[in-house]
Design an enzyme around this catalytic site. Sequence first.
Site, PDB file in Angstrom:
ATOM      1  CB  ILE A 238      35.110  77.007   8.679  1.00  0.00           C
ATOM      2  CG1 ILE A 238      35.337  75.599   8.158  1.00  0.00           C
ATOM      3  CG2 ILE A 238      34.348  76.821  10.244  1.00  0.00           C
ATOM      4  CD1 ILE A 238      35.892  74.567   8.718  1.00  0.00           C
ATOM      5  CD  GLU A 280      39.967  80.093   8.255  1.00  0.00           C
ATOM      6  OE1 GLU A 280      39.567  80.920   8.485  1.00  0.00           O
ATOM      7  OE2 GLU A 280      40.992  79.336   8.447  1.00  0.00           O
TER       8      GLU A 280
END
Length: 368
Positions: A238, A280
């Site tokens: 991300i 992430e």
Amino acid sequence: MYEHSASSRELLDENASLRARMAFLLQQAERNHAIMCRHQAFDLEIVGAGTFPELIGTIFRSLPVISELDIVTLSLVDPDADIHTVMDRLGIDFGLFPELIFVGSEDALGFGETIKPLLGPYRPEAHDKIFPAPPEHLRSVAVVPLLRNRRMIGSLNLGSCDLTRFTPALGTDFIEHMASIIAICLENVISNEMLKYIGLTDSLTGVYNRRYIDRRLLEEIGRARRQSYRISCMYIDIDLFKQVNDSVGHQGGDEVLREVAMRIKAELRVSDALGRFGGEEFVVLLIDADLASATLVAQRIRCSIADLPFELSTGEKLDISVSIGVATLDDFERDHAIEGVAQELVAHADAALYQAKENGRNRVVSFD
């Protein structure tokens, strides 16, 4: 003289009748002993079952044979679909077990306040849910509760084309004993499968964890070597996730992670595997997919995340993007250890991800 002959004949007839009766009783005893031995072997088999599919497969395969039944089904109480969800994520193919039925509550089993076996004639309007595909001439049924610590976990449903097989006057000690053993085995196996699932999944997002992906990759490389298909790997990160946490807090960041996982999974096939590698970062294994196909899927994932803003529970909306690196295992280098090949594939996808980040983020880069 006549009376003596008549008396002799009566004695002979009585002896013949007694011998016939003894032969019948002996035959019944032998038959009952054989049935008992078969059921003891069945008990040992289900007690030794280590997985959910192994247990229910044994029940559906063996019980109709040893008990001379025309159909056996199993109902499991699963109000929140937890059992079904976990078994599905562990890769169990429910299509192989049409006799397995999940119900939303104990009331759906129809026992009422008295939790005792229900025996009697088959009635479609009352029994269609527990016998969804009954044999054509089903005539009598026994619906036996599965109890654990006074809690009903389901029912064992037995059916016969013989109208006299299950009647309300029939004793139920034997089938209740059998059901109690099955209930114990079911509870143990389901608990073990739940623990296995917890150990292989990420608690925040519900997708697999790194431990599962590492293990699955080794299995798939071995299978791909034997069957000559390709495996692709995506490494997904991300973009600027620290800024997300800084702006909406860790709770908002957790919501983003869950939504990203959901959007990734929506673009995958059942045979593929999605895992969170921590923070992430996510990794996807695409089974039987070449580099071009995997890159196309990666672009779909990137678009599904970037094109639709994330709406948080607070009402805030965020624009989120991901960078994705893709690599494919074409040459399995059969002389090399599978562990090394697996590490190299993930490293190639990670290198492609690094390049995607360097090139400006929100993009897909394929490793060449």
